[in-house]
Design an enzyme around this catalytic site. Structure first.
Site, PDB file in Angstrom:
ATOM      1  N   ARG A   1       9.052   7.994 -11.319  1.00  0.00           N
ATOM      2  CA  ARG A   1       8.412   7.417 -10.117  1.00  0.00           C
ATOM      3  C   ARG A   1       7.160   8.222  -9.721  1.00  0.00           C
ATOM      4  O   ARG A   1       6.897   8.432  -8.537  1.00  0.00           O
ATOM      5  CB  ARG A   1       9.392   7.398  -8.922  1.00  0.00           C
TER       6      ARG A   1
ATOM      7  N   SER B   1      14.299   0.580  -3.565  1.00  0.00           N
ATOM      8  CA  SER B   1      14.856   1.910  -3.256  1.00  0.00           C
ATOM      9  C   SER B   1      13.910   2.623  -2.303  1.00  0.00           C
ATOM     10  O   SER B   1      12.723   2.748  -2.600  1.00  0.00           O
ATOM     11  CB  SER B   1      14.978   2.761  -4.518  1.00  0.00           C
TER      12      SER B   1
ATOM     13  N   GLU C   1      10.542   7.355  -1.711  1.00  0.00           N
ATOM     14  CA  GLU C   1       9.819   6.767  -2.843  1.00  0.00           C
ATOM     15  C   GLU C   1       8.696   5.863  -2.344  1.00  0.00           C
ATOM     16  O   GLU C   1       7.619   5.780  -2.926  1.00  0.00           O
ATOM     17  CB  GLU C   1      10.793   5.952  -3.717  1.00  0.00           C
TER      18      GLU C   1
HETATM   19  P1  FAD Z   1       1.848  -2.056  -3.161  1.00  0.00           P
HETATM   20  O1  FAD Z   1       3.027  -1.885  -2.289  1.00  0.00           O
HETATM   21  O2  FAD Z   1       0.856  -3.085  -2.805  1.00  0.00           O
HETATM   22  O3  FAD Z   1       1.097  -0.653  -3.303  1.00  0.00           O
HETATM   23  C1  FAD Z   1       1.811   0.534  -3.597  1.00  0.00           C
HETATM   24  C2  FAD Z   1       0.838   1.723  -3.542  1.00  0.00           C
HETATM   25  O4  FAD Z   1      -0.163   1.583  -4.545  1.00  0.00           O
HETATM   26  C3  FAD Z   1       0.076   1.806  -2.220  1.00  0.00           C
HETATM   27  O5  FAD Z   1      -0.110   3.159  -1.922  1.00  0.00           O
HETATM   28  C4  FAD Z   1      -1.247   1.119  -2.528  1.00  0.00           C
HETATM   29  O6  FAD Z   1      -2.294   1.575  -1.696  1.00  0.00           O
HETATM   30  C5  FAD Z   1      -1.478   1.507  -3.968  1.00  0.00           C
HETATM   31  N1  FAD Z   1      -2.185   0.495  -4.775  1.00  0.00           N
HETATM   32  C6  FAD Z   1      -1.921  -0.832  -4.833  1.00  0.00           C
HETATM   33  N2  FAD Z   1      -2.692  -1.414  -5.770  1.00  0.00           N
HETATM   34  C7  FAD Z   1      -3.451  -0.440  -6.322  1.00  0.00           C
HETATM   35  C8  FAD Z   1      -4.441  -0.416  -7.350  1.00  0.00           C
HETATM   36  N3  FAD Z   1      -4.775  -1.507  -8.012  1.00  0.00           N
HETATM   37  N4  FAD Z   1      -5.054   0.755  -7.627  1.00  0.00           N
HETATM   38  C9  FAD Z   1      -4.714   1.885  -6.963  1.00  0.00           C
HETATM   39  N5  FAD Z   1      -3.768   1.927  -5.995  1.00  0.00           N
HETATM   40  C10 FAD Z   1      -3.153   0.780  -5.684  1.00  0.00           C
HETATM   41  N6  FAD Z   1      10.085  -0.170  -8.372  1.00  0.00           N
HETATM   42  C11 FAD Z   1      10.534   0.325  -9.548  1.00  0.00           C
HETATM   43  O7  FAD Z   1       9.895   1.205 -10.151  1.00  0.00           O
HETATM   44  N7  FAD Z   1      11.672  -0.136 -10.123  1.00  0.00           N
HETATM   45  C12 FAD Z   1      12.436  -1.089  -9.555  1.00  0.00           C
HETATM   46  O8  FAD Z   1      13.470  -1.466 -10.104  1.00  0.00           O
HETATM   47  C13 FAD Z   1      11.994  -1.635  -8.318  1.00  0.00           C
HETATM   48  N8  FAD Z   1      12.723  -2.591  -7.699  1.00  0.00           N
HETATM   49  C14 FAD Z   1      12.291  -3.113  -6.505  1.00  0.00           C
HETATM   50  C15 FAD Z   1      13.060  -4.097  -5.896  1.00  0.00           C
HETATM   51  C16 FAD Z   1      12.653  -4.663  -4.697  1.00  0.00           C
HETATM   52  C17 FAD Z   1      13.496  -5.755  -4.066  1.00  0.00           C
HETATM   53  C18 FAD Z   1      11.440  -4.236  -4.094  1.00  0.00           C
HETATM   54  C19 FAD Z   1      10.967  -4.873  -2.824  1.00  0.00           C
HETATM   55  C20 FAD Z   1      10.674  -3.226  -4.680  1.00  0.00           C
HETATM   56  C21 FAD Z   1      11.105  -2.648  -5.896  1.00  0.00           C
HETATM   57  N9  FAD Z   1      10.371  -1.623  -6.535  1.00  0.00           N
HETATM   58  C22 FAD Z   1      10.793  -1.132  -7.747  1.00  0.00           C
HETATM   59  C23 FAD Z   1       9.160  -1.086  -5.912  1.00  0.00           C
HETATM   60  C24 FAD Z   1       7.894  -1.910  -6.202  1.00  0.00           C
HETATM   61  O9  FAD Z   1       8.211  -3.174  -6.694  1.00  0.00           O
HETATM   62  C25 FAD Z   1       6.977  -1.206  -7.210  1.00  0.00           C
HETATM   63  O10 FAD Z   1       6.637   0.073  -6.758  1.00  0.00           O
HETATM   64  C26 FAD Z   1       5.702  -2.010  -7.468  1.00  0.00           C
HETATM   65  O11 FAD Z   1       4.988  -1.445  -8.552  1.00  0.00           O
HETATM   66  C27 FAD Z   1       4.794  -2.052  -6.246  1.00  0.00           C
HETATM   67  O12 FAD Z   1       3.744  -2.947  -6.525  1.00  0.00           O
HETATM   68  P2  FAD Z   1       2.867  -3.591  -5.375  1.00  0.00           P
HETATM   69  O13 FAD Z   1       1.750  -4.300  -6.045  1.00  0.00           O
HETATM   70  O14 FAD Z   1       3.698  -4.381  -4.451  1.00  0.00           O
HETATM   71  O15 FAD Z   1       2.354  -2.257  -4.672  1.00  0.00           O
HETATM   72  N1  EPU Z   2      25.698   3.778  -5.698  1.00  0.00           N
HETATM   73  C1  EPU Z   2      26.633   3.991  -4.721  1.00  0.00           C
HETATM   74  N2  EPU Z   2      26.436   3.418  -3.495  1.00  0.00           N
HETATM   75  C2  EPU Z   2      25.354   2.647  -3.220  1.00  0.00           C
HETATM   76  C3  EPU Z   2      24.384   2.439  -4.219  1.00  0.00           C
HETATM   77  C4  EPU Z   2      24.569   3.029  -5.473  1.00  0.00           C
HETATM   78  O1  EPU Z   2      27.629   4.680  -4.933  1.00  0.00           O
HETATM   79  O2  EPU Z   2      25.251   2.161  -2.097  1.00  0.00           O
HETATM   80  C5  EPU Z   2      25.916   4.336  -7.043  1.00  0.00           C
HETATM   81  C6  EPU Z   2      26.280   3.202  -8.012  1.00  0.00           C
HETATM   82  O3  EPU Z   2      27.636   2.954  -8.019  1.00  0.00           O
HETATM   83  C7  EPU Z   2      25.800   3.732  -9.335  1.00  0.00           C
HETATM   84  C8  EPU Z   2      24.654   4.667  -8.962  1.00  0.00           C
HETATM   85  O4  EPU Z   2      24.738   4.891  -7.563  1.00  0.00           O
HETATM   86  O5  EPU Z   2      26.802   4.466  -9.966  1.00  0.00           O
HETATM   87  C9  EPU Z   2      23.303   4.102  -9.327  1.00  0.00           C
HETATM   88  O6  EPU Z   2      23.100   2.850  -8.692  1.00  0.00           O
HETATM   89  P1  EPU Z   2      22.199   1.689  -9.318  1.00  0.00           P
HETATM   90  O7  EPU Z   2      22.582   1.444 -10.733  1.00  0.00           O
HETATM   91  O8  EPU Z   2      22.193   0.553  -8.382  1.00  0.00           O
HETATM   92  O9  EPU Z   2      20.755   2.329  -9.423  1.00  0.00           O
HETATM   93  P2  EPU Z   2      19.950   3.264  -8.429  1.00  0.00           P
HETATM   94  O10 EPU Z   2      19.935   4.644  -8.983  1.00  0.00           O
HETATM   95  O11 EPU Z   2      20.425   3.085  -7.035  1.00  0.00           O
HETATM   96  C10 EPU Z   2      17.686   2.978  -9.694  1.00  0.00           C
HETATM   97  C11 EPU Z   2      16.270   2.743  -9.294  1.00  0.00           C
HETATM   98  C12 EPU Z   2      16.039   1.259  -9.085  1.00  0.00           C
HETATM   99  C13 EPU Z   2      16.307   0.542 -10.393  1.00  0.00           C
HETATM  100  C14 EPU Z   2      17.761   0.807 -10.805  1.00  0.00           C
HETATM  101  C15 EPU Z   2      18.064   0.260 -12.182  1.00  0.00           C
HETATM  102  C16 EPU Z   2      15.472   4.733  -8.167  1.00  0.00           C
HETATM  103  C17 EPU Z   2      15.096   5.362  -6.881  1.00  0.00           C
HETATM  104  N3  EPU Z   2      15.962   3.484  -8.094  1.00  0.00           N
HETATM  105  O12 EPU Z   2      18.495   2.617  -8.578  1.00  0.00           O
HETATM  106  O13 EPU Z   2      14.652   1.073  -8.739  1.00  0.00           O
HETATM  107  O14 EPU Z   2      16.109  -0.843 -10.272  1.00  0.00           O
HETATM  108  O15 EPU Z   2      17.992   2.235 -10.859  1.00  0.00           O
HETATM  109  O16 EPU Z   2      17.412   0.996 -13.145  1.00  0.00           O
HETATM  110  O17 EPU Z   2      15.318   5.345  -9.217  1.00  0.00           O
HETATM  111  C18 EPU Z   2      13.133   0.961  -6.941  1.00  0.00           C
HETATM  112  O18 EPU Z   2      12.547   1.929  -7.433  1.00  0.00           O
HETATM  113  O19 EPU Z   2      12.705   0.396  -5.901  1.00  0.00           O
HETATM  114  C19 EPU Z   2      14.343   0.446  -7.560  1.00  0.00           C
HETATM  115  C20 EPU Z   2      15.037  -0.571  -7.076  1.00  0.00           C
END
Ligand code: FAD
Ligand code: EPU
Length: 337
Positions: A162, A237, A333
């Site tokens: 991240r 997250s 994050e």
């Molecule tokens: P924004 O929120 O628009 O911007 C994020 C940051 O980047 C801000 O600081 C902004 O100023 C800057 N920025 C935006 N565009 C640019 C650009 N072109 N150049 C320079 N800076 C820029 N992330 C994960 O890694 N893994 C996951 O599994 C994951 N799951 C998610 C699930 C949900 C339901 C949600 C809501 C979010 C999740 N995220 C996850 C977080 C998010 O989706 C990612 O961080 C994504 O890359 C953000 O993209 P955005 O375009 O919405 O960024």
């Molecule tokens: N867990 C709990 N309680 C909870 C949530 C999770 O005990 O309320 C435990 C689960 O049981 C599991 C472990 O935590 O054993 C990990 O949970 P999960 O697999 O849901 O993944 P996570 O570590 O919570 C990360 C990323 C996610 C990504 C998933 C899948 C981070 C901060 N988050 O979540 O990314 O989608 O793994 O790879 O690394 C994001 O960055 O926004 C995001 C959603």
């Protein structure tokens, strides 16, 4: 250029903060025009893609630029690999689906992540055993001071968990214009080791999964536990999973025998969701804000009326209680604005 503009539809938390100025740009020339406006008026800048990883804690007294640059191009590298380049404003999941339709492999584990392509290098987005660093080749950026365009390769991006140069010393210095990935056209590397993918493929009765099957499994898993921001405001997250020294983990194991951890050399990554749940936060609501009932690592705008400050304060309470119980300091994050 719009003035006193509500950003509520532009951030997935659905926080109603206002931008002093707001502009949506579709070409690099338009981008340069609005940058010159911000320079003339000495306005702070904020770039937004999908707004899915920001928490707006107050009104933004500057210029918010939404990057809407579109376009995808391809270059065959050899008989097995293709270089695919997408502009910053392409929606990430639609881009992943586009690649899967063409049977290009490498992005399938990253299905259904919200946001745009241009933001994907910011925090080296990752899920289900893949991070973009695994397929990333380069990104084209605009230097905001010199207005020169530069190409950052994999090494220069300094990707970590991240993390990237764009969150560290490059913070606020560059805007990412497009990103290139190296994908496979055949002999795909299927990754099913992580998390619940194998179980989900079994549920789907799939023995020899294709990249499209892996994508389907990932989508199903994500939909089963992550709230859809269209229905409930959230930014995924809220905290990173902390990494602690092995010795600290072993000490905690003596006190909390069920503690989970993923060892990596002398360190252990501990799931923040577990820590937060153990502190009693799962599903708990204070005012307009709550920890999600299925995933406590996700903070939600429970009523749709939460302010950014309320969400921030809620996250501080979580940090304090995890610190008190486990001695671990959670790091946010989400980008706090
Ligand atoms: P924004 O929120 O628009 O911007 C994020 C940051 O980047 C801000 O600081 C902004 O100023 C800057 N920025 C935006 N565009 C640019 C650009 N072109 N150049 C320079 N800076 C820029 N992330 C994960 O890694 N893994 C996951 O599994 C994951 N799951 C998610 C699930 C949900 C339901 C949600 C809501 C979010 C999740 N995220 C996850 C977080 C998010 O989706 C990612 O961080 C994504 O890359 C953000 O993209 P955005 O375009 O919405 O960024
Ligand atoms: N867990 C709990 N309680 C909870 C949530 C999770 O005990 O309320 C435990 C689960 O049981 C599991 C472990 O935590 O054993 C990990 O949970 P999960 O697999 O849901 O993944 P996570 O570590 O919570 C990360 C990323 C996610 C990504 C998933 C899948 C981070 C901060 N988050 O979540 O990314 O989608 O793994 O790879 O690394 C994001 O960055 O926004 C995001 C959603």
């Amino acid at each position: 250029m719009q003035e006193n503009f509500s950003l509520k539809p532009y951030n997935t938390f659905g926080v109603d903060a206002k931008a002093k100025y707001f502009a949506e740009v579709s070409t690099t020339d338009e981008l340069k025009d609005v940058l010159s406006f911000s320079k003339t008026n000495t306005l702070p800048l904020l770039f937004l893609g999908g707004g899915s990883n920001v928490l707006l804690t107050k009104d933004f007294d500057g210029l918010v630029i939404q990057l809407n640059l579109k376009g995808i191009s391809e270059e065959v590298l050899n008989e097995n690999e293709i270089l695919i380049t997408a502009k910053a404003g392409e929606n990430w999941h639609e881009f992943v689906m586009h690649c899967l339709d063409k049977n290009f492999g490498g992005l399938e584990n990253l299905s259904l992540i919200p946001g745009n392509v241009g933001t994907s290098p910011m925090q080296n987005i990752g899920a289900y055993g893949t991070e973009i660093k695994d397929i990333f080749v380069s990104c084209r950026v605009l230097n905001l001071k010199t207005l020169e365009i530069a190409l950052f390769n994999l090494k220069q991006c300094q990707f970590g968990y991240r993390d990237s140069i764009f969150k560290q010393e490059g913070k606020g210095k560059y805007v990412i214009l497009e990103v290139s990935f190296r994908l496979t056209m055949k002999n795909h590397r299927i990754k099913t080791e992580y998390g619940a993918i194998k179980t989900e493929l079994e549920n789907l009765n799939i023995e020899k999964p294709t990249i499209q099957d892996v994508s389907r499994a990932v989508i199903n898993i994500r939909q089963s536990k992550l709230p859809d921001p269209k229905q409930i405001g959230n930014a995924g997250s809220f905290f990173k999973n902390p990494t602690i020294p092995l010795t600290q983990f072993q000490e905690l194991q003596r006190k909390f025998e069920n503690i989970q951890g993923y060892p990596n050399g002398d360190f252990v990554k501990v799931p923040a969701g577990w820590l937060i749940e153990q502190c009693g936060w799962k599903g708990k609501q204070i005012g307009n804000v709550a920890s999600h009932k299925l995933q406590s690592l996700v903070i939600i705008n429970a009523t749709g009326e939460a302010t950014g400050k309320e969400i921030f304060d809620f996250s501080t309470e979580i940090i304090n209680s995890v610190k008190e119980k486990f001695g671990i300091e959670l790091e946010r994050e989400v980008n706090i604005i």
